[in-house]
Design a protein around this motif. Sequence first.
Motif, PDB file in Angstrom:
ATOM      1  N   TYR A  24      16.905 -39.126  -8.036  1.00  0.00           N
ATOM      2  CA  TYR A  24      15.681 -39.883  -7.757  1.00  0.00           C
ATOM      3  C   TYR A  24      15.382 -40.848  -8.903  1.00  0.00           C
ATOM      4  N   GLY A  25      15.570 -40.400 -10.132  1.00  0.00           N
ATOM      5  CA  GLY A  25      15.351 -41.260 -11.295  1.00  0.00           C
ATOM      6  C   GLY A  25      16.274 -42.470 -11.279  1.00  0.00           C
ATOM      7  N   MET A  26      17.531 -42.254 -10.866  1.00  0.00           N
ATOM      8  CA  MET A  26      18.475 -43.373 -10.775  1.00  0.00           C
ATOM      9  C   MET A  26      18.022 -44.381  -9.730  1.00  0.00           C
ATOM     10  N   MET A  27      17.570 -43.889  -8.570  1.00  0.00           N
ATOM     11  CA  MET A  27      17.117 -44.804  -7.516  1.00  0.00           C
ATOM     12  C   MET A  27      15.954 -45.662  -8.013  1.00  0.00           C
ATOM     13  N   GLN A  28      15.045 -45.074  -8.759  1.00  0.00           N
ATOM     14  CA  GLN A  28      13.909 -45.821  -9.308  1.00  0.00           C
ATOM     15  C   GLN A  28      14.365 -46.818 -10.376  1.00  0.00           C
ATOM     16  N   SER A  29      15.269 -46.368 -11.231  1.00  0.00           N
ATOM     17  CA  SER A  29      15.787 -47.232 -12.292  1.00  0.00           C
ATOM     18  C   SER A  29      16.541 -48.430 -11.711  1.00  0.00           C
ATOM     19  N   ARG A  37      15.510 -56.030  -5.901  1.00  0.00           N
ATOM     20  CA  ARG A  37      16.505 -56.646  -5.025  1.00  0.00           C
ATOM     21  C   ARG A  37      17.426 -55.605  -4.401  1.00  0.00           C
ATOM     22  N   LEU A  38      17.694 -54.526  -5.127  1.00  0.00           N
ATOM     23  CA  LEU A  38      18.605 -53.495  -4.644  1.00  0.00           C
ATOM     24  C   LEU A  38      17.868 -52.170  -4.510  1.00  0.00           C
ATOM     25  N   LEU A  39      17.786 -51.679  -3.282  1.00  0.00           N
ATOM     26  CA  LEU A  39      17.176 -50.383  -3.014  1.00  0.00           C
ATOM     27  C   LEU A  39      18.302 -49.454  -2.574  1.00  0.00           C
ATOM     28  N   MET A  40      18.570 -48.442  -3.375  1.00  0.00           N
ATOM     29  CA  MET A  40      19.681 -47.554  -3.102  1.00  0.00           C
ATOM     30  C   MET A  40      19.177 -46.283  -2.440  1.00  0.00           C
ATOM     31  N   GLY A  41      19.735 -45.983  -1.289  1.00  0.00           N
ATOM     32  CA  GLY A  41      19.370 -44.764  -0.585  1.00  0.00           C
ATOM     33  C   GLY A  41      20.188 -43.583  -1.077  1.00  0.00           C
ATOM     34  N   PRO A  42      19.739 -42.377  -0.779  1.00  0.00           N
ATOM     35  CA  PRO A  42      20.437 -41.181  -1.246  1.00  0.00           C
ATOM     36  C   PRO A  42      21.870 -41.073  -0.732  1.00  0.00           C
TER      37      PRO A  42
END
Length: 101
Positions: A24-29, A37-42
């Motif tokens: 989750y921390g990586m997705m926020q970072s 610009r980049l939203l990464m899903g699980p």
Amino acid sequence: MSSTPMTEATFYILLSLIHPSHGYGMMQSIKELSKGRLLMGPGTLYGVLTRMNKEGLIGLVEEEGRKKTYHITALGIEALKEEYQRLKNQVDDGKILEDLT
């Protein structure tokens, strides 16, 4: 390292792991680093993490239940720096487009 370009997901995951983090921390970072610009899903994140861990680009720091904290390895830093330089070279080469306006 490798002359194969890195995927955008791999680049941003490695960049986010300059400081060890969990999913989750990586997705926020990644969202912050890319200015939204980049939203990464699980699904994407965990697939790429598994591959990068096998390749030695990242390592597991700790595992607490289902929460895993990863860090970038020396090999990962080397690959990230190489990709950064490759991208900078592309931008420099593309400056010829500025003359087309």
